[in-house]
Design a protein around this motif. Structure first.
Motif, PDB file in Angstrom:
ATOM      1  N   ARG A   1     -61.198   9.930  58.312  1.00  0.00           N
ATOM      2  CA  ARG A   1     -62.467  11.141  58.052  1.00  0.00           C
ATOM      3  C   ARG A   1     -61.465  12.352  57.596  1.00  0.00           C
ATOM      4  N   THR A   2     -60.473  12.535  58.311  1.00  0.00           N
ATOM      5  CA  THR A   2     -59.534  13.950  58.004  1.00  0.00           C
ATOM      6  C   THR A   2     -58.815  13.691  56.575  1.00  0.00           C
ATOM      7  N   CYS A   3     -58.345  12.614  56.123  1.00  0.00           N
ATOM      8  CA  CYS A   3     -57.558  12.355  55.172  1.00  0.00           C
ATOM      9  C   CYS A   3     -58.328  11.925  53.705  1.00  0.00           C
ATOM     10  N   ARG A   4     -59.593  11.959  53.798  1.00  0.00           N
ATOM     11  CA  ARG A   4     -60.250  11.627  52.582  1.00  0.00           C
ATOM     12  C   ARG A   4     -59.843  12.115  51.163  1.00  0.00           C
ATOM     13  N   GLY A   5     -59.256  13.321  51.165  1.00  0.00           N
ATOM     14  CA  GLY A   5     -58.745  13.787  50.043  1.00  0.00           C
ATOM     15  C   GLY A   5     -57.145  14.123  49.862  1.00  0.00           C
ATOM     16  N   ASP A   6     -56.620  13.113  50.714  1.00  0.00           N
ATOM     17  CA  ASP A   6     -55.089  13.149  50.816  1.00  0.00           C
ATOM     18  C   ASP A   6     -54.645  11.997  49.881  1.00  0.00           C
ATOM     19  N   LEU A   7     -53.922  12.288  48.785  1.00  0.00           N
ATOM     20  CA  LEU A   7     -53.509  11.183  48.025  1.00  0.00           C
ATOM     21  C   LEU A   7     -52.219  10.228  48.591  1.00  0.00           C
ATOM     22  N   ALA A   8     -51.438  10.729  49.654  1.00  0.00           N
ATOM     23  CA  ALA A   8     -50.556   9.908  50.371  1.00  0.00           C
ATOM     24  C   ALA A   8     -51.461   8.970  51.175  1.00  0.00           C
ATOM     25  N   TYR A   9     -52.563   9.514  51.725  1.00  0.00           N
ATOM     26  CA  TYR A   9     -53.402   8.450  52.585  1.00  0.00           C
ATOM     27  C   TYR A   9     -53.940   7.284  51.735  1.00  0.00           C
ATOM     28  N   HIS A  10     -54.385   7.640  50.616  1.00  0.00           N
ATOM     29  CA  HIS A  10     -55.005   6.431  49.842  1.00  0.00           C
ATOM     30  C   HIS A  10     -53.850   5.556  49.330  1.00  0.00           C
ATOM     31  N   SER A  11     -52.805   6.254  49.002  1.00  0.00           N
ATOM     32  CA  SER A  11     -51.607   5.340  48.508  1.00  0.00           C
ATOM     33  C   SER A  11     -51.155   4.412  49.858  1.00  0.00           C
ATOM     34  N   ALA A  12     -51.305   4.949  50.837  1.00  0.00           N
ATOM     35  CA  ALA A  12     -50.770   4.025  52.041  1.00  0.00           C
ATOM     36  C   ALA A  12     -52.045   3.072  52.222  1.00  0.00           C
ATOM     37  N   VAL A  13     -53.146   3.364  52.279  1.00  0.00           N
ATOM     38  CA  VAL A  13     -54.145   2.148  52.344  1.00  0.00           C
ATOM     39  C   VAL A  13     -53.998   1.179  51.299  1.00  0.00           C
ATOM     40  N   HIS A  14     -53.996   1.564  50.243  1.00  0.00           N
ATOM     41  CA  HIS A  14     -53.701   0.487  49.125  1.00  0.00           C
ATOM     42  C   HIS A  14     -52.305  -0.345  49.280  1.00  0.00           C
ATOM     43  N   GLY A  15     -51.467   0.359  49.706  1.00  0.00           N
ATOM     44  CA  GLY A  15     -50.211  -0.402  49.897  1.00  0.00           C
ATOM     45  C   GLY A  15     -50.274  -1.541  51.220  1.00  0.00           C
ATOM     46  N   ILE A  16     -51.065  -1.030  52.036  1.00  0.00           N
ATOM     47  CA  ILE A  16     -51.045  -1.853  53.210  1.00  0.00           C
ATOM     48  C   ILE A  16     -51.820  -3.304  52.897  1.00  0.00           C
ATOM     49  N   ASP A  17     -52.989  -3.004  52.042  1.00  0.00           N
ATOM     50  CA  ASP A  17     -53.912  -3.970  51.648  1.00  0.00           C
ATOM     51  C   ASP A  17     -52.802  -4.949  50.914  1.00  0.00           C
ATOM     52  N   ASP A  18     -52.036  -4.475  49.915  1.00  0.00           N
ATOM     53  CA  ASP A  18     -51.283  -5.284  48.951  1.00  0.00           C
ATOM     54  C   ASP A  18     -50.206  -6.169  49.991  1.00  0.00           C
ATOM     55  N   LEU A  19     -49.708  -5.363  50.869  1.00  0.00           N
ATOM     56  CA  LEU A  19     -48.704  -6.175  51.763  1.00  0.00           C
ATOM     57  C   LEU A  19     -49.365  -7.272  52.554  1.00  0.00           C
ATOM     58  N   MET A  20     -50.571  -6.860  53.116  1.00  0.00           N
ATOM     59  CA  MET A  20     -51.492  -7.855  53.802  1.00  0.00           C
ATOM     60  C   MET A  20     -51.612  -9.099  52.940  1.00  0.00           C
ATOM     61  N   VAL A  21     -51.939  -9.067  51.898  1.00  0.00           N
ATOM     62  CA  VAL A  21     -52.164 -10.421  51.030  1.00  0.00           C
ATOM     63  C   VAL A  21     -50.768 -10.847  50.654  1.00  0.00           C
ATOM     64  N   GLN A  22     -49.847 -10.181  50.163  1.00  0.00           N
ATOM     65  CA  GLN A  22     -48.599 -10.698  50.047  1.00  0.00           C
ATOM     66  C   GLN A  22     -48.100 -11.666  51.160  1.00  0.00           C
ATOM     67  N   HIS A  23     -48.186 -11.306  52.246  1.00  0.00           N
ATOM     68  CA  HIS A  23     -47.530 -11.942  53.385  1.00  0.00           C
ATOM     69  C   HIS A  23     -48.568 -12.719  54.308  1.00  0.00           C
ATOM     70  N   ASN A  24     -49.773 -12.816  53.868  1.00  0.00           N
ATOM     71  CA  ASN A  24     -50.698 -13.598  54.429  1.00  0.00           C
ATOM     72  C   ASN A  24     -51.021 -13.328  55.819  1.00  0.00           C
ATOM     73  N   CYS A  25     -51.005 -11.762  56.082  1.00  0.00           N
ATOM     74  CA  CYS A  25     -51.303 -11.317  57.373  1.00  0.00           C
ATOM     75  C   CYS A  25     -52.797 -11.298  57.502  1.00  0.00           C
ATOM     76  N   SER A  26     -53.300 -11.711  58.583  1.00  0.00           N
ATOM     77  CA  SER A  26     -54.520 -11.625  59.042  1.00  0.00           C
ATOM     78  C   SER A  26     -54.992 -10.228  59.240  1.00  0.00           C
ATOM     79  N   LYS A  27     -56.224  -9.677  59.296  1.00  0.00           N
ATOM     80  CA  LYS A  27     -56.594  -8.462  59.767  1.00  0.00           C
ATOM     81  C   LYS A  27     -56.956  -8.430  60.939  1.00  0.00           C
ATOM     82  N   ASP A  28     -57.229  -9.502  61.598  1.00  0.00           N
ATOM     83  CA  ASP A  28     -57.416  -9.522  63.110  1.00  0.00           C
ATOM     84  C   ASP A  28     -56.265 -10.066  63.867  1.00  0.00           C
ATOM     85  N   GLY A  29     -56.008  -9.517  64.870  1.00  0.00           N
ATOM     86  CA  GLY A  29     -54.956  -9.856  65.788  1.00  0.00           C
ATOM     87  C   GLY A  29     -54.295  -8.735  66.383  1.00  0.00           C
TER      88      GLY A  29
END
Length: 445
Positions: free
Chosen positions: A91-119
């Motif tokens: 909520r407090t990082c909506r306009g922060d570019l570093a935040y959005h880069s981190a979010v997309h980067g996490i999604d990429d790594l989750m897919v690449q390493h077959n990580c489940s979002k639950d756990g």
């Protein structure tokens, strides 16, 4: 300066995007990017806490986690913790570019390493909570614990108490006990962290006897601990949540340093504000509300300009023209056998207590004849409502729980205090003050 910053950020994003097939070591790319963020945004302190999320993930995946171990379950656990951290600050990082880069980067790594979002998620290694502090979230910042943050290098804080109950009777932070009229809305507390306002309404038609029918508490937004929260209670409505439906301080990292607990449904709630070392107790007794607070003296006096500050009942007491010397009235009541206040004739209360029956009734719950006992007698004679006896009883129970000086639980002094600066000094007996004035006039003559 803005175009170079944008070029660097785009470059960092490309780094995340490049972590696909044939990218070499995924963790190596990640570790190259995180220091870039730390350099780009050195001045980001609040409210967005993405750098904290970055540094926690860096710590969790470095050191013992060598670069060839990304496929291990620990790496996915760290990613989930990283994702959880970013969601918490979304909520407090909506306009922060570093935040959005981190979010997309996490999604990429989750897919690449077959990580489940639950756990399971790894939790940051922060301070161990003291015994009995289990209600505070384990990852709450140290600044959100008053005694640890404000008094790290000083003595234990001095706690004070204020309470309001009955018709209404006020015990101030300085242990002055007053009975007041204060009909309508009045500020009870107003400092840099907290605002409390009470509304008092007549108990009987045509009577000057009033009691608290509405209470509003505003917890002001404080650093990374809590968002602004409003608590409201009225007659026959004592909610166990803030006005927005939440039970803690919101979305900030130290949200659970502010928490509401329901002790008795519809009758008793307790609010812990650990970030300012404050405990508030609100009760509904009969139709009316009671209020009690335990607060550090440092917080009590945290006002921008104390000399020019307006009225603040818990600190300054009731205005002189709103105070009632119920002990004088009590003597008349004992003689007349029923409640009468100074002024126009008032209607008789619904249940006619005599002084003797009111005294006997109050002794059932308040065996010590202090000011709580006397206020109980006064309220029974004035209102005829036995719930006011319970209000005095619970007010004293709250004093026993909240007051830091057990030698000051009972008060026996007179209740009417004259306003500082223009009247008698605090604690001076009114009769003695009049006598002193007379002597001064004789000397002038």
């Amino acid at each position: 300066m803005r175009p170079p910053r944008e070029r660097i950020v785009v470059k960092a994003r490309a780094g995340w995007m490049g972590m696909g097939r044939g990218a070499g070591s995924t963790a190596l790319g990640l570790f190259q990017i995180l220091p870039v963020f730390l350099c780009i945004f050195p001045s980001v302190t609040s409210p967005c806490k993405i750098l904290k999320c970055n540094s926690e993930f860096w710590a969790a995946t470095s050191g013992s986690h060598h670069l060839g171990a990304e496929e291990a379950p620990e790496f996915c656990t760290a990613l989930r913790a990283y994702a959880h951290c970013t969601r918490r600050t979304a909520r407090t990082c909506r306009g922060d570019l570093a935040y959005h880069s981190a979010v997309h980067g996490i999604d990429d790594l989750m897919v690449q390493h077959n990580c489940s979002k639950d756990g399971p998620t790894s939790q940051p290694r922060l301070r161990t909570l003291p015994p009995g502090d289990s209600q505070e979230r384990s990852d709450s910042p140290e600044i959100c614990h008053y005694e640890k943050s404000f008094h790290r290098h000083s003595a234990t804080p001095n706690y004070t108490h204020c309470g309001l109950f009955g018709d209404p009777h006020l015990r101030t932070f300085t242990d002055t006990f007053q009975t007041c009229k204060v009909q309508g809305a009045w500020p009870l507390i107003d400092n840099n962290y907290l605002n409390v306002q009470v509304t008092n309404t007549p108990v009987l038609p045509g009577s000057s006897a009033t009691a608290t029918s509405k209470l509003t508490i505003i917890f002001k937004s404080f650093q990374e601990c809590v968002d602004q929260k409003v608590y409201q209670a009225e007659m026959d409505e004592l909610p166990a949540a803030f006005a927005d439906g939440s039970k803690n301080g919101g979305d900030k990292h130290g949200a659970n340093s502010l928490k509401i607990t329901e002790k008795v449904s519809g009758q008793h709630i307790e609010i812990q504000a650990k970030y300012i070392g404050t405990t508030i107790v609100v009760r509904q007794v009969g139709r009316y509300l009671t209020f009690a607070v335990r607060m550090p003296e440092e917080v009590v006096n945290a006002v921008e300009d104390r000399d020019s500050q307006g009225l603040y009942l818990c600190l300054r007491g009731c205005p002189l023209n709103q105070q009632i010397d119920f002990q004088t009235i009590r003597s008349a009541q004992a003689t007349e056998g029923r409640a009468r206040r100074k002024g126009p004739s008032l209607p008789a209360p619904p249940e006619a207590f005599t002084y003797e029956t009111a005294t006997a009734k109050c002794r059932e719950k308040l065996p010590v004849e202090d000011l709580y006992f006397q206020s109980c007698v006064f309220d029974l004679l004035t209102t005829g409502d036995v719930n006011f006896m319970l209000a005095a009883y619970y007010a004293f129970e709250d004093v026993k729980m909240l007051h830091s000086n057990k030698d000051k639980l009972h008060l026996y002094e007179r209740t009417r205090e004259l306003a500082p600066g223009n009247m008698a000094p605090t604690g001076t007996h009114p009769t003695l003050w009049v006598a002193l004035l007379c002597l001064s006039w004789l000397c002038l003559l």
